[in-house]
Design an enzyme around this catalytic site. Structure first.
Site, mmCIF file in Angstrom:
data_model
loop_
_atom_site.group_PDB
_atom_site.id
_atom_site.type_symbol
_atom_site.label_atom_id
_atom_site.label_comp_id
_atom_site.label_asym_id
_atom_site.label_seq_id
_atom_site.Cartn_x
_atom_site.Cartn_y
_atom_site.Cartn_z
ATOM 1 N N ARG A 114 -10.083 15.690 6.886
ATOM 2 C CA ARG A 114 -10.949 16.062 5.751
ATOM 3 C C ARG A 114 -12.310 16.537 6.226
ATOM 4 O O ARG A 114 -12.864 15.985 7.176
ATOM 5 C CB ARG A 114 -11.135 14.850 4.820
ATOM 6 C CG ARG A 114 -9.898 14.500 4.036
ATOM 7 C CD ARG A 114 -10.076 13.222 3.246
ATOM 8 N NE ARG A 114 -9.100 12.227 3.642
ATOM 9 C CZ ARG A 114 -9.177 10.929 3.372
ATOM 10 N NH1 ARG A 114 -10.197 10.466 2.690
ATOM 11 N NH2 ARG A 114 -8.240 10.105 3.764
ATOM 12 N N HIS A 149 -12.728 3.007 0.101
ATOM 13 C CA HIS A 149 -12.681 2.035 1.211
ATOM 14 C C HIS A 149 -13.468 0.773 0.853
ATOM 15 O O HIS A 149 -13.924 0.044 1.736
ATOM 16 C CB HIS A 149 -13.301 2.585 2.521
ATOM 17 C CG HIS A 149 -12.505 3.640 3.199
ATOM 18 N ND1 HIS A 149 -13.096 4.652 3.929
ATOM 19 C CD2 HIS A 149 -11.170 3.870 3.278
ATOM 20 C CE1 HIS A 149 -12.160 5.447 4.428
ATOM 21 N NE2 HIS A 149 -10.975 4.993 4.035
ATOM 22 N N GLU A 200 -7.869 -5.005 5.518
ATOM 23 C CA GLU A 200 -7.797 -4.756 4.078
ATOM 24 C C GLU A 200 -6.661 -5.556 3.441
ATOM 25 O O GLU A 200 -6.777 -6.009 2.310
ATOM 26 C CB GLU A 200 -7.601 -3.256 3.823
ATOM 27 C CG GLU A 200 -8.873 -2.472 4.108
ATOM 28 C CD GLU A 200 -8.644 -0.975 4.219
ATOM 29 O OE1 GLU A 200 -8.119 -0.539 5.267
ATOM 30 O OE2 GLU A 200 -8.969 -0.249 3.272
ATOM 31 N N ARG A 229 -2.689 -2.148 -3.323
ATOM 32 C CA ARG A 229 -3.890 -1.338 -3.114
ATOM 33 C C ARG A 229 -3.818 -0.149 -4.074
ATOM 34 O O ARG A 229 -2.840 0.604 -4.072
ATOM 35 C CB ARG A 229 -3.949 -0.835 -1.681
ATOM 36 C CG ARG A 229 -5.128 0.063 -1.473
ATOM 37 C CD ARG A 229 -5.189 0.617 -0.077
ATOM 38 N NE ARG A 229 -6.377 1.439 0.057
ATOM 39 C CZ ARG A 229 -6.461 2.501 0.840
ATOM 40 N NH1 ARG A 229 -5.439 2.858 1.577
ATOM 41 N NH2 ARG A 229 -7.574 3.192 0.901
ATOM 42 N N ASN A 271 0.874 -1.171 0.000
ATOM 43 C CA ASN A 271 0.000 0.000 0.000
ATOM 44 C C ASN A 271 0.913 1.223 0.000
ATOM 45 O O ASN A 271 1.477 1.592 1.023
ATOM 46 C CB ASN A 271 -0.881 -0.039 1.261
ATOM 47 C CG ASN A 271 -1.832 1.135 1.336
ATOM 48 O OD1 ASN A 271 -1.794 2.031 0.488
ATOM 49 N ND2 ASN A 271 -2.665 1.146 2.351
#
Ligand code: AMP
Length: 396
Positions: A235, A176, A378, A87, A7
């Site tokens: 964010r 996600h 993940e 990813r 990732n």
């Protein structure tokens, strides 16, 4: 054999060597502060941690140092890894399932960078670097947007001029996805039921919600980019687009400055100065009113999405919390679902307060909607997707 999962971010690379047979991480690590005067490589071999601090000029060097550290510790990736899963954040309209990487695919992922300028370029870099270092095994791209590819048109479409939208690929993609898919499958497995109507709340540094009907998402909170939706660490989540025009006209901020404001200086950090949830909770306990307001805004937005998704689903079976905040912050879970017994949602105070690394139910036995905490993974999901694709390709 194992799968290496990579990732790659703008200044960091996370990786994990996953044994897909038993789902365990053989090794995991993090290369960070790439490009700064002092970088750091951390390696975890089944709980045994080692660390190196040194200058890491670029991603290639970073990955090489990590691979050398693994080799020194007796893990030879050339021998033990059968494929690499990467990813990739944005798959656009083009990629909606795990995809074997070749030069053409890599070029297309790179072209999608206009939709994800912060994410896709470092993802591409990570793939390039890993392909150079492990050239003899297949590399697979697993997309964050893939799970949401089939969102109903009403949920995927922004109400703007349709020609402009089409021309520029403007639609709601969702992110996600690997986590939402993995967690929703874990819920069905854990409860031994299928075809469930689920709400999944992935609350980490980034945060997103999804509504899933019998395995297929019908809505999600992130949109064209991972900026839309819930309040996150740095964010803003949902905001009136008029704010952007106002800042442009009245504060003389250019697009990059506004981008930076909304992506990196908003959310919990913008409101309280802190984006880490644990530190925020401590500040609330110390009586900091900015931290309290940040928490209230966070929970308010969360409840709004839960309410909307309940209505969209019509009938709700489960609500599941996952990721750093969702798995650990009992107060968020309690506050997000407070006073909803009229809607058949009752969190059990004692079950909610218990800490565990395993999937668990935190609602009362009387609650019509089952509320769960399910750890996301993940890396394991990417490893499994990679393994499955490579096996199918080998059989063909
Ligand atoms: P993630 O992006 O999934 O790694 O989640 C990171 C977020 O989870 C950070 O804001 C952390 O502060 C938060 N987090 C991790 N552990 C805890 C904890 N025990 N209590 C509250 N928040 C936590």
């Amino acid at each position: 054999m194992s799968i290496l999962v990579v990732n790659s971010g703008s200044s960091s690379i996370k990786f994990q060597v996953v044994n897909t047979e038993n789902g365990t991480a053989v090794a995991s690590g993090l290369v960070e502060q790439i490009g700064e005067s002092e970088g750091r490589v951390v390696l975890d071999l089944s709980g045994d941690e080692s660390e190196k601090k040194l200058e890491i000029p670029d991603h290639a060097k970073g990955l090489q140092i990590a691979f050398d550290m693994l080799a020194d510790a007796g893990v030879d990736l050339g021998d033990s890894v059968s494929a690499v899963g990467h990813r990739v954040v944005h798959g656009g309209e083009v990629f909606y399932r795990p995809t074997l990487v070749d030069d053409k695919v890599l070029k297309k992922i790179d072209e999608l960078s206009s939709l994800a300028p912060l994410h896709n370029p470092p993802n591409v870099l990570g793939i390039e670097v890993a392909r150079t270092q492990l050239p003899d095994v297949p590399h697979v791209a697993v997309f964050d947007t893939a799970f949401f590819h089939g969102l109903p048109a009403a949920a995927a479409t922004y109400a703007i001029d349709r020609d402009i939208a089409r021309q520029h690929g403007i639609r709601r993609y969702g992110f996600h996805g690997t986590s939402h898919e993995y967690v929703s499958q874990q819920v069905e497995q854990f409860l031994g039921r299928d075809g469930l109507n689920q709400i999944v709340l992935h609350l980490g540094n980034g945060a997103s919600a999804s509504a899933i009907r019998a395995g297929s998402p019908i809505d999600t909170s992130m949109g064209l980019t991972p900026l839309e939706g819930l309040v996150m660490g740095t964010r803003s989540g949902d905001i009136d687009p008029g704010v952007v025009m106002h800042l442009r006209r009245s504060a003389d901020m250019d697009v990059d400055a506004i981008d930076e404001l909304l992506n990196r200086r908003s959310g919990l950090k913008g409101l309280s100065g802190i984006n880490d949830f644990r530190a925020l909770q401590k500040r609330i306990d110390d009586g900091d009113s900015d931290a309290s307001l940040a928490y209230d805004v966070y929970v308010h937005r969360l409840r709004k999405y839960i309410g909307a998704y309940m209505l969209e689903l019509g009938h709700l079976d489960t609500i599941t919390f996952t990721a750093g905040v969702g798995e650990n912050a009992a107060s968020v879970r309690a506050d997000a679902l407070a006073n909803l017994s009229g809607f058949g949602i009752e969190v059990d105070e004692e079950r909610n307060a218990q800490r565990s690394k395993h999937a668990r139910v935190i609602s009362t036995d009387a609650s019509a909607v089952t509320v769960l905490v399910v750890p996301t993974n993940e890396e394991l999901a990417i490893a499994r997707a990679t393994d499955a694709l490579v096996r199918t390709a080998n059989e063909a």
